[in-house]
Design a protein around this motif. Structure first.
Motif, PDB file in Angstrom:
ATOM      1  N   VAL A 187       0.829  -1.203   0.000  1.00 40.29           N
ATOM      2  CA  VAL A 187       0.000   0.000   0.000  1.00 40.29           C
ATOM      3  C   VAL A 187       0.863   1.252   0.000  1.00 40.29           C
ATOM      4  O   VAL A 187       0.626   2.193  -0.765  1.00 40.29           O
ATOM      5  CB  VAL A 187      -0.966   0.009   1.205  1.00 40.29           C
ATOM      6  N   ARG A 188       1.869   1.281   0.838  1.00 40.31           N
ATOM      7  CA  ARG A 188       2.725   2.469   0.932  1.00 40.31           C
ATOM      8  C   ARG A 188       3.519   2.693  -0.363  1.00 40.31           C
ATOM      9  O   ARG A 188       3.836   3.823  -0.722  1.00 40.31           O
ATOM     10  CB  ARG A 188       3.689   2.332   2.114  1.00 40.31           C
ATOM     11  N   LYS A 189       3.799   1.616  -1.060  1.00 37.54           N
ATOM     12  CA  LYS A 189       4.559   1.723  -2.305  1.00 37.54           C
ATOM     13  C   LYS A 189       3.689   2.193  -3.458  1.00 37.54           C
ATOM     14  O   LYS A 189       4.112   2.998  -4.297  1.00 37.54           O
ATOM     15  CB  LYS A 189       5.187   0.368  -2.643  1.00 37.54           C
ATOM     16  N   VAL A 190       2.447   1.705  -3.510  1.00 33.05           N
ATOM     17  CA  VAL A 190       1.566   1.964  -4.656  1.00 33.05           C
ATOM     18  C   VAL A 190       0.819   3.297  -4.536  1.00 33.05           C
ATOM     19  O   VAL A 190       0.608   3.979  -5.535  1.00 33.05           O
ATOM     20  CB  VAL A 190       0.552   0.802  -4.820  1.00 33.05           C
ATOM     21  N   ILE A 191       0.425   3.670  -3.318  1.00 37.78           N
ATOM     22  CA  ILE A 191      -0.420   4.858  -3.135  1.00 37.78           C
ATOM     23  C   ILE A 191       0.377   5.998  -2.493  1.00 37.78           C
ATOM     24  O   ILE A 191       0.702   5.938  -1.305  1.00 37.78           O
ATOM     25  CB  ILE A 191      -1.648   4.533  -2.262  1.00 37.78           C
ATOM     26  N   PRO A 192       0.690   7.037  -3.280  1.00 33.96           N
ATOM     27  CA  PRO A 192       1.368   8.209  -2.699  1.00 33.96           C
ATOM     28  C   PRO A 192       0.456   8.869  -1.669  1.00 33.96           C
ATOM     29  O   PRO A 192      -0.762   8.885  -1.831  1.00 33.96           O
ATOM     30  CB  PRO A 192       1.583   9.123  -3.917  1.00 33.96           C
ATOM     31  N   GLN A 193       1.039   9.396  -0.604  1.00 34.25           N
ATOM     32  CA  GLN A 193       0.214   9.976   0.440  1.00 34.25           C
ATOM     33  C   GLN A 193       0.907  11.153   1.119  1.00 34.25           C
ATOM     34  O   GLN A 193       2.117  11.342   0.982  1.00 34.25           O
ATOM     35  CB  GLN A 193      -0.138   8.912   1.486  1.00 34.25           C
ATOM     36  N   THR A 194       0.123  11.906   1.832  1.00 34.12           N
ATOM     37  CA  THR A 194       0.657  13.061   2.555  1.00 34.12           C
ATOM     38  C   THR A 194       1.543  12.584   3.710  1.00 34.12           C
ATOM     39  O   THR A 194       1.482  11.423   4.114  1.00 34.12           O
ATOM     40  CB  THR A 194      -0.490  13.922   3.121  1.00 34.12           C
ATOM     41  N   ASN A 195       2.330  13.496   4.233  1.00 36.18           N
ATOM     42  CA  ASN A 195       3.228  13.156   5.334  1.00 36.18           C
ATOM     43  C   ASN A 195       2.490  13.006   6.664  1.00 36.18           C
ATOM     44  O   ASN A 195       2.966  12.333   7.563  1.00 36.18           O
ATOM     45  CB  ASN A 195       4.316  14.227   5.483  1.00 36.18           C
ATOM     46  N   GLY A 196       1.338  13.649   6.780  1.00 39.98           N
ATOM     47  CA  GLY A 196       0.583  13.578   8.024  1.00 39.98           C
ATOM     48  C   GLY A 196      -0.904  13.520   7.766  1.00 39.98           C
ATOM     49  O   GLY A 196      -1.364  13.548   6.612  1.00 39.98           O
ATOM     50  N   TYR A 197      -1.689  13.436   8.835  1.00 42.55           N
ATOM     51  CA  TYR A 197      -3.138  13.367   8.716  1.00 42.55           C
ATOM     52  C   TYR A 197      -3.711  14.741   8.401  1.00 42.55           C
ATOM     53  O   TYR A 197      -3.157  15.770   8.808  1.00 42.55           O
ATOM     54  CB  TYR A 197      -3.755  12.815  10.003  1.00 42.55           C
ATOM     55  N   ARG A 198      -4.798  14.744   7.692  1.00 43.84           N
ATOM     56  CA  ARG A 198      -5.538  15.967   7.370  1.00 43.84           C
ATOM     57  C   ARG A 198      -6.936  15.831   7.952  1.00 43.84           C
ATOM     58  O   ARG A 198      -7.877  15.478   7.252  1.00 43.84           O
ATOM     59  CB  ARG A 198      -5.588  16.207   5.857  1.00 43.84           C
ATOM     60  N   GLU A 199      -7.009  16.002   9.269  1.00 45.14           N
ATOM     61  CA  GLU A 199      -8.243  15.757  10.016  1.00 45.14           C
ATOM     62  C   GLU A 199      -8.688  14.326   9.763  1.00 45.14           C
ATOM     63  O   GLU A 199      -7.866  13.412   9.830  1.00 45.14           O
ATOM     64  CB  GLU A 199      -9.303  16.801   9.647  1.00 45.14           C
ATOM     65  N   ALA A 212      -3.803  10.931  -1.381  1.00 42.16           N
ATOM     66  CA  ALA A 212      -4.320  10.186  -0.229  1.00 42.16           C
ATOM     67  C   ALA A 212      -3.613  10.620   1.049  1.00 42.16           C
ATOM     68  O   ALA A 212      -2.503  11.161   1.015  1.00 42.16           O
ATOM     69  CB  ALA A 212      -4.125   8.692  -0.452  1.00 42.16           C
ATOM     70  N   THR A 213      -4.274  10.379   2.161  1.00 42.10           N
ATOM     71  CA  THR A 213      -3.664  10.603   3.475  1.00 42.10           C
ATOM     72  C   THR A 213      -3.351   9.240   4.094  1.00 42.10           C
ATOM     73  O   THR A 213      -3.874   8.213   3.647  1.00 42.10           O
ATOM     74  CB  THR A 213      -4.607  11.388   4.401  1.00 42.10           C
ATOM     75  N   PRO A 214      -2.532   9.190   5.124  1.00 45.37           N
ATOM     76  CA  PRO A 214      -2.244   7.908   5.785  1.00 45.37           C
ATOM     77  C   PRO A 214      -3.497   7.207   6.311  1.00 45.37           C
ATOM     78  O   PRO A 214      -3.490   5.993   6.499  1.00 45.37           O
ATOM     79  CB  PRO A 214      -1.315   8.318   6.940  1.00 45.37           C
ATOM     80  N   LEU A 215      -4.586   7.966   6.516  1.00 43.69           N
ATOM     81  CA  LEU A 215      -5.824   7.363   6.995  1.00 43.69           C
ATOM     82  C   LEU A 215      -6.372   6.359   5.981  1.00 43.69           C
ATOM     83  O   LEU A 215      -6.962   5.344   6.356  1.00 43.69           O
ATOM     84  CB  LEU A 215      -6.857   8.463   7.269  1.00 43.69           C
ATOM     85  N   LEU A 216      -6.171   6.644   4.688  1.00 44.06           N
ATOM     86  CA  LEU A 216      -6.618   5.710   3.647  1.00 44.06           C
ATOM     87  C   LEU A 216      -5.790   4.430   3.697  1.00 44.06           C
ATOM     88  O   LEU A 216      -6.324   3.330   3.510  1.00 44.06           O
ATOM     89  CB  LEU A 216      -6.499   6.353   2.266  1.00 44.06           C
ATOM     90  N   THR A 217      -4.505   4.563   3.960  1.00 43.33           N
ATOM     91  CA  THR A 217      -3.649   3.379   4.080  1.00 43.33           C
ATOM     92  C   THR A 217      -4.130   2.477   5.199  1.00 43.33           C
ATOM     93  O   THR A 217      -4.216   1.253   5.042  1.00 43.33           O
ATOM     94  CB  THR A 217      -2.190   3.804   4.348  1.00 43.33           C
ATOM     95  N   VAL A 218      -4.468   3.071   6.326  1.00 41.17           N
ATOM     96  CA  VAL A 218      -4.973   2.299   7.462  1.00 41.17           C
ATOM     97  C   VAL A 218      -6.271   1.586   7.085  1.00 41.17           C
ATOM     98  O   VAL A 218      -6.457   0.405   7.397  1.00 41.17           O
ATOM     99  CB  VAL A 218      -5.208   3.211   8.683  1.00 41.17           C
ATOM    100  N   LEU A 219      -7.171   2.292   6.387  1.00 42.54           N
ATOM    101  CA  LEU A 219      -8.446   1.709   5.983  1.00 42.54           C
ATOM    102  C   LEU A 219      -8.224   0.523   5.043  1.00 42.54           C
ATOM    103  O   LEU A 219      -8.855  -0.532   5.203  1.00 42.54           O
ATOM    104  CB  LEU A 219      -9.317   2.763   5.293  1.00 42.54           C
ATOM    105  N   ILE A 220      -7.343   0.680   4.063  1.00 39.22           N
ATOM    106  CA  ILE A 220      -7.085  -0.394   3.105  1.00 39.22           C
ATOM    107  C   ILE A 220      -6.527  -1.626   3.807  1.00 39.22           C
ATOM    108  O   ILE A 220      -6.937  -2.764   3.527  1.00 39.22           O
ATOM    109  CB  ILE A 220      -6.122   0.085   1.999  1.00 39.22           C
TER     110      ILE A 220
END
Length: 330
Positions: A187-199, A212-220
């Protein structure tokens, strides 16, 4: 097989001797689906309309409400189809609830690892539960269709459950490390994401680009790991009942209450030291139930009592032992 029963008015009515004997009209499926959707909407838009930290007291009431709803549905099944179907529903509910305890503790590990703020965790779990419900429906219909077409598959399911029981008996979910998880790395390799959470947003727009935000990574990760857990729990509940409505309804109520259970038990994961052993014994029992089903059908009341006894016993023994250990240290 249909048994003929008489009510107090002398009216003769058919009662299913097995949960597989009764058919569920389309309008029942529609009404039940609408009810589940309504519960999810109320949960997201009313109960949790404002992101906030859920304290122990709120989590206790929240969990009690979901558990009560799941147990009360037993009376609906009993009134509608009788004691056998109600027993299968309750056994299925307990099987799914007990096996889902590993989900609860894995969520705690993931949220801690990703440092997900407590006020955002409910939203992640809400959509995780929604996805889990959809996947379970697909798996349940697929599993029942497979058993009907390939009867000997029950022996494969039984052997698989015995193997899984052994693995769970020997494992410790509290030691799970997301760094060693292939799903996490992918997931971390395929989906670029922000450095921190955005609410509590899964996506944000930065520099004109949606990211994407890291919250999406957690959901996936939660969704994909639930697929792995479903591979264990679906064969287990198929050993209890083969009726689609009973299996889906018991799964739905058990799964929807997991969010509340998480907020209640997440900080207590180190207290349940014998839980995996209990879950392993339950899985071994349903595996044996599959393997001997052609020779002997274990009565549903025995299954229900055994599952409840092992689940409650493992929890009480865990709490007793950890309390004793804490006293010895003090």
């Amino acid at each position: 097989m249909i048994i003929i029963a008489s009510n107090f008015d002398g009216y003769i009515e058919p009662v299913a001797a097995s949960s597989e004997d009764f058919m569920v009209d389309p309008w029942v499926w529609i009404a039940f689906s609408a009810f589940i959707i309504l519960l999810l909407i109320v949960d997201l838009k009313i109960v949790m309309r404002t992101p906030h930290r859920i304290n122990t007291k709120e989590a206790a009431w929240y969990s009690a409400g979901w558990i009560s709803l799941g147990l009360l549905f037993t009376t609906v099944i009993y009134w509608w189809q009788g004691s056998l179907a109600a027993g299968e529903y309750l056994a299925g509910y307990l099987v799914e609830k007990s096996l889902s305890m590993d989900n609860v503790f894995l969520w705690a590990v993931l949220f801690n690892y990703f440092k997900v703020p407590k006020e955002f965790q409910h939203k992640v779990l809400f959509w995780g539960i929604f996805g889990a419900l959809v996947l379970r429906v697909i798996f349940i219909f697929g599993g029942i269709a497979l058993i009907e077409k390939v009867n000997w598959i029950i022996y494969v399911f039984g052997a698989f459950l015995l193997y899984t029981a052994y693995k769970i008996f020997k494992s410790d979910i509290t030691e799970a490390n997301p760094d060693n998880n292939r799903i996490f790395k992918w997931v971390r390799k395929v989906i670029p994401q922000t450095n921190g959470y955005r609410e509590d947003n899964f996506f944000v727009r930065e520099n004109g680009k949606k990211i994407a935000t890291p919250l999406l990574t957690v959901l996936i990760i939660i969704e994909l790991t639930d697929v792995i857990f479903a591979v264990d729990s679906i064969p287990a509940i198929l050993a209890v009942s083969r009726n689609e409505f009973i299996i889906i309804s018991s799964n739905a109520f058990a799964i929807m209450g997991l969010r509340a259970l998480y907020f209640l038990l997440a900080d207590m994961k180190d207290r349940f030291i014998y839980l995996n052993e209990g879950l392993g014994i339950i899985l071994a029992f349903v595996g044996i139930k599959f393997l001997v089903s052609d020779l002997y059908e274990i009565p549903i009341w025995i299954s229900l009592c055994f599952i409840a006894l092992i689940l409650i016993g493992s929890i009480l023994l865990s709490l007793r032992q950890t309390s004793k250990t804490e006293l010895d240290k003090s």
